[in-house]
Design a protein around this motif. Structure first.
Motif, PDB file in Angstrom:
ATOM      1  N   ARG A 109      45.754  76.054  12.035  1.00  0.00           N
ATOM      2  CA  ARG A 109      47.236  76.451  12.900  1.00  0.00           C
ATOM      3  C   ARG A 109      47.555  77.507  13.109  1.00  0.00           C
ATOM      4  N   ASP A 110      48.693  78.089  13.507  1.00  0.00           N
ATOM      5  CA  ASP A 110      49.164  78.803  14.583  1.00  0.00           C
ATOM      6  C   ASP A 110      49.346  80.704  13.514  1.00  0.00           C
ATOM      7  N   ALA A 165      42.230  84.364  20.251  1.00  0.00           N
ATOM      8  CA  ALA A 165      41.503  83.842  21.139  1.00  0.00           C
ATOM      9  C   ALA A 165      41.273  82.586  21.218  1.00  0.00           C
ATOM     10  N   TYR A 166      41.625  81.987  19.938  1.00  0.00           N
ATOM     11  CA  TYR A 166      41.993  80.543  20.375  1.00  0.00           C
ATOM     12  C   TYR A 166      43.113  80.180  20.878  1.00  0.00           C
ATOM     13  N   PHE A 167      44.385  80.660  20.576  1.00  0.00           N
ATOM     14  CA  PHE A 167      46.159  80.510  21.252  1.00  0.00           C
ATOM     15  C   PHE A 167      45.883  80.673  22.037  1.00  0.00           C
ATOM     16  N   PRO A 171      47.330  77.465  24.486  1.00  0.00           N
ATOM     17  CA  PRO A 171      48.607  77.792  23.984  1.00  0.00           C
ATOM     18  C   PRO A 171      49.084  76.905  23.794  1.00  0.00           C
ATOM     19  N   PRO A 172      49.776  76.985  22.448  1.00  0.00           N
ATOM     20  CA  PRO A 172      51.071  75.887  21.360  1.00  0.00           C
ATOM     21  C   PRO A 172      52.085  76.040  22.148  1.00  0.00           C
ATOM     22  N   HIS A 185      43.965  70.724  17.273  1.00  0.00           N
ATOM     23  CA  HIS A 185      44.084  71.239  18.780  1.00  0.00           C
ATOM     24  C   HIS A 185      42.386  70.920  17.837  1.00  0.00           C
ATOM     25  N   HIS A 186      41.214  70.503  19.116  1.00  0.00           N
ATOM     26  CA  HIS A 186      39.914  70.295  19.552  1.00  0.00           C
ATOM     27  C   HIS A 186      39.575  71.843  19.989  1.00  0.00           C
ATOM     28  N   GLU A 187      37.992  72.026  20.055  1.00  0.00           N
ATOM     29  CA  GLU A 187      37.527  72.462  20.647  1.00  0.00           C
ATOM     30  C   GLU A 187      36.944  71.637  21.663  1.00  0.00           C
TER      31      GLU A 187
END
Length: 187
Positions: A109-110, A165-167, A171-172, A185-187
């Motif tokens: 979650r952002d 780093a994740y976002f 990008p959302p 989101h799954h990596e």
């Protein structure tokens, strides 16, 4: 994912909480002592994790402000008990808040916007928790509250660059729900 050291600290903190609860007087309210209005605010913010972080922060902040008021009135009756209760409530709320943060982190979650402000707030909470004079009647409670806040602050401090780093890599969607609710989101 929490490190083994963080998990071990959490287990020790829970053991301390259990000991504290066993030593507490019967009939006291639950340590988090969330009012119905506060529960409602938390529920209302469930769809937006970033807003829920802000709501939890505000609820904890009310306990911190209450503690400052108690500290300002040096002649108040029941001052020690009130300080202990506020420390206990802060610890319980921060612990419950940590559970929410861990879930949001796992689900990507952002939370990039509220986390830096949260770190600043937690530094203030630690400062206020350290202000009361040493007193055996609440030292264990203070120690647990300080450990809880420090552990969550460390976790949030690690989350900030991880979220960035994740976002950056994921990008959302601009049309997505706030906080990405419903989209994991799954990596």
């Amino acid at each position: 994912m929490p490190s083994k050291q963080m998990v071990a600290k959490r287990v020790l903190r829970i053991c301390g909480w259990l000991l504290l609860c066993a030593l507490s007087a019967h009939g006291q309210r639950h340590s988090t002592a969330i009012s119905e209005a506060e529960e409602e605010k938390i529920r209302d913010a469930a769809a937006d994790p970033a807003q829920r972080v802000v709501v939890f922060q505000q609820i904890i902040e009310t306990r911190v402000q209450r503690m400052q008021s108690i500290l300002a009135d040096k002649r108040a009756q029941g001052r020690r008990e009130d300080l202990k209760q506020n420390m206990d409530e802060i610890s319980g709320l921060v612990d419950e808040f940590e559970d929410n943060l861990e879930e949001y982190d796992k689900a990507h979650r952002d939370l990039r916007k509220p986390l830096p402000k949260l770190v600043t707030a937690m530094e203030r909470w630690e400062s206020v928790l350290k202000q009361p004079p040493v007193d055996d009647s609440y030292e264990l409670t203070r120690k647990l509250a300080l450990e809880t806040v420090a552990d969550v602050k460390a976790e949030v401090t690690e989350m900030i660059p991880a979220q960035a780093a994740y976002f950056k890599a994921h990008p959302p969607d601009k049309n997505a729900n706030p906080g990405g609710v419903g989209e994991v989101h799954h990596e």
